[in-house]
Design a protein around this motif. Structure first.
Motif, PDB file in Angstrom:
ATOM      1  N   PRO A 138       0.844  -1.207   0.000  1.00 43.50           N
ATOM      2  CA  PRO A 138       0.000   0.000   0.000  1.00 43.50           C
ATOM      3  C   PRO A 138       0.873   1.248   0.000  1.00 43.50           C
ATOM      4  O   PRO A 138       1.998   1.226   0.485  1.00 43.50           O
ATOM      5  CB  PRO A 138      -0.788  -0.133   1.309  1.00 43.50           C
ATOM      6  CG  PRO A 138       0.089  -0.960   2.191  1.00 43.50           C
ATOM      7  CD  PRO A 138       0.825  -1.908   1.289  1.00 43.50           C
ATOM      8  N   VAL A 139       0.323   2.329  -0.531  1.00 45.33           N
ATOM      9  CA  VAL A 139       1.051   3.599  -0.588  1.00 45.33           C
ATOM     10  C   VAL A 139       0.686   4.443   0.630  1.00 45.33           C
ATOM     11  O   VAL A 139      -0.496   4.629   0.936  1.00 45.33           O
ATOM     12  CB  VAL A 139       0.729   4.371  -1.875  1.00 45.33           C
ATOM     13  CG1 VAL A 139       1.419   5.729  -1.875  1.00 45.33           C
ATOM     14  CG2 VAL A 139       1.155   3.557  -3.092  1.00 45.33           C
ATOM     15  N   THR A 140       1.703   4.942   1.315  1.00 45.27           N
ATOM     16  CA  THR A 140       1.506   5.830   2.461  1.00 45.27           C
ATOM     17  C   THR A 140       1.945   7.239   2.080  1.00 45.27           C
ATOM     18  O   THR A 140       3.043   7.422   1.543  1.00 45.27           O
ATOM     19  CB  THR A 140       2.319   5.348   3.675  1.00 45.27           C
ATOM     20  OG1 THR A 140       1.914   4.017   4.009  1.00 45.27           O
ATOM     21  CG2 THR A 140       2.098   6.261   4.874  1.00 45.27           C
ATOM     22  N   ILE A 141       1.079   8.218   2.350  1.00 48.33           N
ATOM     23  CA  ILE A 141       1.399   9.609   2.047  1.00 48.33           C
ATOM     24  C   ILE A 141       1.654  10.360   3.352  1.00 48.33           C
ATOM     25  O   ILE A 141       0.788  10.376   4.237  1.00 48.33           O
ATOM     26  CB  ILE A 141       0.272  10.294   1.255  1.00 48.33           C
ATOM     27  CG1 ILE A 141       0.023   9.553  -0.061  1.00 48.33           C
ATOM     28  CG2 ILE A 141       0.618  11.755   0.990  1.00 48.33           C
ATOM     29  CD1 ILE A 141       1.195   9.539  -1.006  1.00 48.33           C
ATOM     30  N   ASN A 142       2.835  10.949   3.483  1.00 45.79           N
ATOM     31  CA  ASN A 142       3.152  11.803   4.630  1.00 45.79           C
ATOM     32  C   ASN A 142       2.839  13.250   4.259  1.00 45.79           C
ATOM     33  O   ASN A 142       3.449  13.800   3.331  1.00 45.79           O
ATOM     34  CB  ASN A 142       4.622  11.668   5.007  1.00 45.79           C
ATOM     35  CG  ASN A 142       4.956  10.302   5.556  1.00 45.79           C
ATOM     36  OD1 ASN A 142       4.073   9.603   6.068  1.00 45.79           O
ATOM     37  ND2 ASN A 142       6.201   9.906   5.449  1.00 45.79           N
ATOM     38  N   VAL A 143       1.884  13.847   4.964  1.00 48.17           N
ATOM     39  CA  VAL A 143       1.499  15.233   4.705  1.00 48.17           C
ATOM     40  C   VAL A 143       2.352  16.134   5.582  1.00 48.17           C
ATOM     41  O   VAL A 143       2.357  16.004   6.803  1.00 48.17           O
ATOM     42  CB  VAL A 143      -0.001  15.452   4.987  1.00 48.17           C
ATOM     43  CG1 VAL A 143      -0.375  16.907   4.750  1.00 48.17           C
ATOM     44  CG2 VAL A 143      -0.844  14.538   4.097  1.00 48.17           C
ATOM     45  N   THR A 144       3.083  17.044   4.942  1.00 51.48           N
ATOM     46  CA  THR A 144       3.950  17.965   5.679  1.00 51.48           C
ATOM     47  C   THR A 144       3.420  19.393   5.534  1.00 51.48           C
ATOM     48  O   THR A 144       2.682  19.707   4.609  1.00 51.48           O
ATOM     49  CB  THR A 144       5.395  17.894   5.156  1.00 51.48           C
ATOM     50  OG1 THR A 144       5.416  18.270   3.768  1.00 51.48           O
ATOM     51  CG2 THR A 144       5.956  16.491   5.291  1.00 51.48           C
ATOM     52  N   GLY A 145       3.847  20.255   6.460  1.00 54.83           N
ATOM     53  CA  GLY A 145       3.429  21.647   6.421  1.00 54.83           C
ATOM     54  C   GLY A 145       2.060  21.848   7.050  1.00 54.83           C
ATOM     55  O   GLY A 145       1.331  20.896   7.336  1.00 54.83           O
ATOM     56  N   MET A 146       1.679  23.103   7.248  1.00 56.91           N
ATOM     57  CA  MET A 146       0.398  23.471   7.847  1.00 56.91           C
ATOM     58  C   MET A 146      -0.400  24.306   6.848  1.00 56.91           C
ATOM     59  O   MET A 146       0.123  25.243   6.260  1.00 56.91           O
ATOM     60  CB  MET A 146       0.620  24.284   9.129  1.00 56.91           C
ATOM     61  CG  MET A 146       1.266  23.482  10.251  1.00 56.91           C
ATOM     62  SD  MET A 146       0.208  22.159  10.866  1.00 56.91           S
ATOM     63  CE  MET A 146      -1.114  23.128  11.589  1.00 56.91           C
ATOM     64  N   PRO A 147      -1.702  23.952   6.649  1.00 60.05           N
ATOM     65  CA  PRO A 147      -2.537  24.767   5.760  1.00 60.05           C
ATOM     66  C   PRO A 147      -2.741  26.168   6.331  1.00 60.05           C
ATOM     67  O   PRO A 147      -2.274  26.490   7.421  1.00 60.05           O
ATOM     68  CB  PRO A 147      -3.859  23.987   5.711  1.00 60.05           C
ATOM     69  CG  PRO A 147      -3.562  22.639   6.255  1.00 60.05           C
ATOM     70  CD  PRO A 147      -2.420  22.814   7.202  1.00 60.05           C
ATOM     71  N   ALA A 148      -3.473  26.997   5.586  1.00 60.78           N
ATOM     72  CA  ALA A 148      -3.769  28.361   6.034  1.00 60.78           C
ATOM     73  C   ALA A 148      -4.503  28.325   7.369  1.00 60.78           C
ATOM     74  O   ALA A 148      -5.120  27.321   7.747  1.00 60.78           O
ATOM     75  CB  ALA A 148      -4.604  29.079   4.978  1.00 60.78           C
ATOM     76  N   VAL A 149      -4.447  29.435   8.083  1.00 58.97           N
ATOM     77  CA  VAL A 149      -5.029  29.527   9.430  1.00 58.97           C
ATOM     78  C   VAL A 149      -6.510  29.159   9.396  1.00 58.97           C
ATOM     79  O   VAL A 149      -7.268  29.619   8.537  1.00 58.97           O
ATOM     80  CB  VAL A 149      -4.857  30.953   9.982  1.00 58.97           C
ATOM     81  CG1 VAL A 149      -5.524  31.081  11.346  1.00 58.97           C
ATOM     82  CG2 VAL A 149      -3.377  31.308  10.087  1.00 58.97           C
ATOM     83  N   GLY A 150      -6.922  28.310  10.352  1.00 63.74           N
ATOM     84  CA  GLY A 150      -8.321  27.906  10.453  1.00 63.74           C
ATOM     85  C   GLY A 150      -8.687  26.713   9.617  1.00 63.74           C
ATOM     86  O   GLY A 150      -9.824  26.243   9.673  1.00 63.74           O
ATOM     87  N   LEU A 151      -7.723  26.173   8.820  1.00 60.70           N
ATOM     88  CA  LEU A 151      -8.007  25.021   7.959  1.00 60.70           C
ATOM     89  C   LEU A 151      -7.172  23.831   8.415  1.00 60.70           C
ATOM     90  O   LEU A 151      -6.207  23.963   9.144  1.00 60.70           O
ATOM     91  CB  LEU A 151      -7.697  25.359   6.499  1.00 60.70           C
ATOM     92  CG  LEU A 151      -8.466  26.532   5.896  1.00 60.70           C
ATOM     93  CD1 LEU A 151      -8.010  26.792   4.483  1.00 60.70           C
ATOM     94  CD2 LEU A 151      -9.974  26.291   5.948  1.00 60.70           C
ATOM     95  N   LYS A 152      -7.543  22.659   7.935  1.00 56.79           N
ATOM     96  CA  LYS A 152      -6.799  21.451   8.263  1.00 56.79           C
ATOM     97  C   LYS A 152      -6.742  20.534   7.046  1.00 56.79           C
ATOM     98  O   LYS A 152      -7.613  20.593   6.166  1.00 56.79           O
ATOM     99  CB  LYS A 152      -7.425  20.725   9.464  1.00 56.79           C
ATOM    100  CG  LYS A 152      -8.786  20.159   9.208  1.00 56.79           C
ATOM    101  CD  LYS A 152      -9.370  19.510  10.455  1.00 56.79           C
ATOM    102  CE  LYS A 152      -8.603  18.299  10.876  1.00 56.79           C
ATOM    103  NZ  LYS A 152      -9.216  17.597  12.016  1.00 56.79           N
TER     104      LYS A 152
END
Length: 410
Positions: A138-152
């Motif tokens: 299976p493919v695993t995606i590592n999400v890096t960084g933070m979205p804009a304020v108030g979002l996820k």
């Protein structure tokens, strides 16, 4: 000595000997020049020639090959050597008919023109061959960084979500994961990207020999408001007309996902749904209501946005609950408070409701309440308020009152 030199025959012999010696010296000097011979043949040496293995790369893998580079010595005339140096030559080791294991295999020069003699040093190579093995991962995606304020960032969507990893058979079991990274720094909307995959072993080390098919996947990371899932509570008001009662109320959605700022979500324990006025249900039948769930308390989005409610209205029955105790609330700790009328401190109550619900109601399910909050010492006649089970109501107007006496503690 003079006599010998005056002899012409001696002089001739000496001259012949000297001539032969001079010829020999010249001939020997020609043979001692580097890269030359008495017939014009020279030698050239080529260092660090890479050995190229020939094998089925779809099925096998060359684990080791020693040596990986060799020295090639060329012998030939000047013109042939120049031609050889400009040719597309190589040194090959032919493994096409060999299987898994360790072998000593001869090295073959390839691509050299005719007219030169080629010698490879060393002339053999020790080769270790391993079979290739495949494994679906299976493919695993590592999400890096933070979205804009108030979002996820939401759960990444990967296409395809499984790939094939190819490695030597001795290493295939060491593969622990196949991963890629997607950066969502300051993103205000969904991030779509193509990501290169990397295979890792159980220690987190990159497996350089791994071949991944496909090597690149398409990834989409949704960017949304923060959300939470809480119970959905319908707001009920009124009650069916006299003679009718609610037998059942069923909603197809009992939880709702609420989107909004984190400070709003942190205060939510439940979400108040649409209001249903039971007084509008005036017939004995099953009602099906498709209702919009309203946005409240600065929520920005709801999922789902509708709720279906089925309410069954039936003809009422009545039931007398005898000797319901009167409960006093709000009394002051510095006063004595007691019920003086009725003297028993209990009253009878006639309940109305759907027969199936009413049959299960007991005296202890009903509360008759007298509220004496903020009352000074004295005697008071106070109306009785009722705390009744869901979908149970008073049958006919019953204006109960009770008398309480409040006095200072001695």
């Amino acid at each position: 000595m003079d006599r010998w030199l005056r002899n012409t025959n001696v002089v001739k012999i000496l001259a012949l000997v000297i001539g032969i010696l001079l010829w020999a010296v010249v001939h020997m000097e020609d043979n001692t020049l580097p890269g030359t011979s008495n017939n014009g043949v020279r030698e050239e040496q080529i260092s660090n020639v890479t050995v190229t293995p020939k094998y089925d790369s779809n099925q096998f893998y060359v684990q080791t090959m020693d040596p990986a580079e060799v020295i090639v010595t060329l012998s030939g005339k000047e013109a042939a050597l120049k031609k050889a140096m400009l040719s597309k030559y190589s040194v090959e080791v032919d493994l096409t008919n060999l299987g898994k294991g360790e072998r000593i295999v001869p090295l073959t020069p390839v691509g050299f023109p005719s007219g030169v003699t080629v010698r490879v040093s060393p002339s053999n190579a020790k080769v270790v061959i391993d079979e290739k093995s495949n494994k679906q991962m299976p493919v695993t995606i590592n999400v890096t960084g933070m979205p804009a304020v108030g979002l996820k960032a939401g759960q990444p969507i990967v296409k395809p979500n499984k790939v094939t990893v190819t490695l030597p058979s001795g290493s295939i079991d060491a593969v622990e994961s196949v991963r890629a990274e997607v950066n969502v720094e300051k993103a205000q909307s969904a991030v779509s990207n193509k990501a290169k995959l990397v295979a890792y072993d159980k220690t987190g080390k990159t497996m350089e020999l791994a071949t991944i098919n496909p090597a690149v996947v398409e990834v989409e990371v949704p960017i949304t408001s923060p959300f939470t899932t809480v119970p959905l509570q319908l707001k009920l008001s009124g009650e069916p007309p006299k003679g009718f009662s609610v037998a059942s109320l069923v909603q197809n959605v009992d939880k709702v996902t609420v989107f909004g700022t984190q400070d709003v979500l942190n205060r939510l324990e439940f979400y108040e749904g649409p209001n249903i006025n039971l007084a509008d249900l005036k017939e004995e039948k099953e009602y099906t209501l498709n209702l919009d769930i309203p946005l409240r308390n600065k929520a920005t989005q709801l999922d789902p946005a509708k709720v279906e409610v089925k309410i069954n209205i039936v003809a009422s029955a009545t039931k007398t609950l005898e000797q319901v105790p009167l409960s006093i609330i709000g009394q002051n700790d510095g006063f004595d408070t007691k019920v003086v009328l009725p003297e028993t401190g209990k009253i009878n109550f006639v309940a109305e409701g759907a027969p199936a619900i009413l049959d299960k109601v007991k005296v202890q399910d009903v509360q008759a309440i007298l509220d004496v909050s903020n009352m000074p010492p004295g005697r008071y006649e106070i109306p009785v308020s009722w705390n009744l089970p869901t979908f149970i109501k008073k049958s006919t107007p019953q204006d109960f009152k009770a008398t309480v006496e409040i006095s200072a503690k001695k």
